[in-house]
Design a protein around this motif. Structure first.
Motif, short mmCIF file in Angstrom:
data_model
loop_
_atom_site.label_atom_id
_atom_site.label_comp_id
_atom_site.label_asym_id
_atom_site.label_seq_id
_atom_site.Cartn_x
_atom_site.Cartn_y
_atom_site.Cartn_z
N GLY A 92 0.79 -1.23 0.00
CA GLY A 92 0.00 0.00 0.00
C GLY A 92 0.82 1.28 0.00
N ILE A 93 2.12 1.18 -0.20
CA ILE A 93 2.99 2.36 -0.15
C ILE A 93 2.77 3.25 -1.38
N GLY A 94 2.71 2.65 -2.56
CA GLY A 94 2.42 3.42 -3.77
C GLY A 94 1.09 4.14 -3.66
N GLU A 95 0.09 3.44 -3.17
CA GLU A 95 -1.24 4.04 -2.99
C GLU A 95 -1.16 5.21 -2.01
N ALA A 96 -0.45 5.04 -0.92
CA ALA A 96 -0.32 6.11 0.07
C ALA A 96 0.39 7.34 -0.52
N LEU A 97 1.42 7.10 -1.34
CA LEU A 97 2.12 8.22 -1.98
C LEU A 97 1.21 8.95 -2.96
N ILE A 98 0.44 8.20 -3.74
CA ILE A 98 -0.50 8.83 -4.67
C ILE A 98 -1.56 9.61 -3.91
N LYS A 102 -2.63 13.47 -4.25
CA LYS A 102 -4.01 13.88 -4.51
C LYS A 102 -4.49 14.86 -3.43
N ASN A 103 -4.17 14.57 -2.18
CA ASN A 103 -4.59 15.45 -1.09
C ASN A 103 -3.92 16.81 -1.19
N PHE A 104 -2.65 16.85 -1.61
CA PHE A 104 -1.98 18.13 -1.82
C PHE A 104 -2.75 18.96 -2.85
N CYS A 105 -3.15 18.33 -3.95
CA CYS A 105 -3.88 19.04 -5.00
C CYS A 105 -5.24 19.53 -4.51
N LYS A 106 -5.94 18.70 -3.76
CA LYS A 106 -7.24 19.09 -3.21
C LYS A 106 -7.08 20.24 -2.22
N LYS A 107 -6.13 20.11 -1.30
CA LYS A 107 -5.90 21.13 -0.27
C LYS A 107 -5.57 22.48 -0.90
N ASN A 108 -4.84 22.46 -2.01
CA ASN A 108 -4.44 23.70 -2.66
C ASN A 108 -5.38 24.11 -3.79
N GLN A 109 -6.52 23.44 -3.88
CA GLN A 109 -7.59 23.75 -4.83
C GLN A 109 -7.07 23.83 -6.27
N LEU A 110 -6.26 22.85 -6.64
CA LEU A 110 -5.73 22.77 -7.99
C LEU A 110 -6.73 22.05 -8.89
N LYS A 111 -6.54 22.20 -10.18
CA LYS A 111 -7.44 21.54 -11.13
C LYS A 111 -7.41 20.03 -10.95
N GLY A 112 -6.23 19.49 -10.67
CA GLY A 112 -6.15 18.05 -10.47
C GLY A 112 -4.74 17.53 -10.55
N LEU A 113 -4.65 16.22 -10.63
CA LEU A 113 -3.40 15.50 -10.69
C LEU A 113 -3.45 14.57 -11.90
N ALA A 114 -2.43 14.67 -12.75
CA ALA A 114 -2.32 13.80 -13.91
C ALA A 114 -1.17 12.84 -13.68
N ILE A 115 -1.25 11.67 -14.29
CA ILE A 115 -0.18 10.69 -14.19
C ILE A 115 0.31 10.37 -15.60
N PRO A 122 2.93 -1.90 -15.05
CA PRO A 122 1.94 -2.71 -14.33
C PRO A 122 1.16 -1.95 -13.26
N ALA A 123 1.60 -0.74 -12.91
CA ALA A 123 0.90 0.04 -11.89
C ALA A 123 -0.38 0.69 -12.42
N GLN A 124 -0.65 0.55 -13.70
CA GLN A 124 -1.86 1.19 -14.26
C GLN A 124 -3.13 0.74 -13.56
N HIS A 125 -3.18 -0.52 -13.13
CA HIS A 125 -4.38 -0.99 -12.42
C HIS A 125 -4.56 -0.23 -11.10
N LEU A 126 -3.45 0.13 -10.46
CA LEU A 126 -3.51 0.91 -9.22
C LEU A 126 -4.08 2.29 -9.52
N TYR A 127 -3.60 2.93 -10.58
CA TYR A 127 -4.08 4.27 -10.92
C TYR A 127 -5.58 4.25 -11.19
N GLN A 128 -6.02 3.26 -11.92
CA GLN A 128 -7.45 3.17 -12.23
C GLN A 128 -8.27 2.88 -10.97
#
Length: 145
Positions: A92-98, A102-115, A122-128
């Motif tokens: 769950g470390i990759g998920e926690a880093l992502i 995401k929380n940084f972007c939300k907290k700072n009211q940014l448009k979003g996060l792109a990857i 193989p991490a694409q399934h995690l992103y989805q």
């Protein structure tokens, strides 16, 4: 696990992870160049890097680069690098880093996060699973000439 924002004083812990990330993408190992690259990013505030620790051992990182959307006139971050030491994957470390990004972007009211990632990563399934959608409307073009 603890996740912190990286600063120049974290270079020695961050460099082997960054080098491992590059080796994963079939680049030759080069710790000296990796350290210099990261030093420049941190010194110039060109990127935002988070490091994950377990018991004071750096075990993963993500690096975000700022971008801007002219159409929406908003800031966005690109999650360009994500790497977890192979001995700590599947915990769950990759998920926690992502989620930290995401929380940084939300907290700072940014448009979003792109990857940005390789099509065979193989991490694409995690992103989805974390709510990212593959953009079928836009294509990425690149030139070095």
């Amino acid at each position: 696990m603890t996740i912190i924002k990286a600063h120049i004083e974290h270079l020695d812990q961050l460099t082997p992870l960054f080098d491992g990330y590059r080796v994963f993408y079939e680049q030759p190992s080069d710790l000296k160049a990796a350290k210099h690259f990261l030093f420049e990013r941190l010194k110039n505030k060109d990127s935002l890097i988070y490091i994950a620790y377990i018991e004071n051992k750096a075990i993963g990182f993500t690096q975000l680069y700022p971008l801007f959307s002219s159409v929406s006139m908003e800031a966005i971050y690109l999650l360009n690098d994500l790497f977890v030491d192979e001995n700590y994957r599947g915990k769950g470390i990759g998920e926690a880093l992502i989620n930290k990004a995401k929380n940084f972007c939300k907290k700072n009211q940014l448009k979003g996060l792109a990857i940005q990632t390789a099509p065979d990563n193989p991490a694409q399934h995690l992103y989805q699973r974390l709510g990212f959608k593959k953009d079928t409307d836009l294509h990425f073009f690149w030139s070095n000439k």
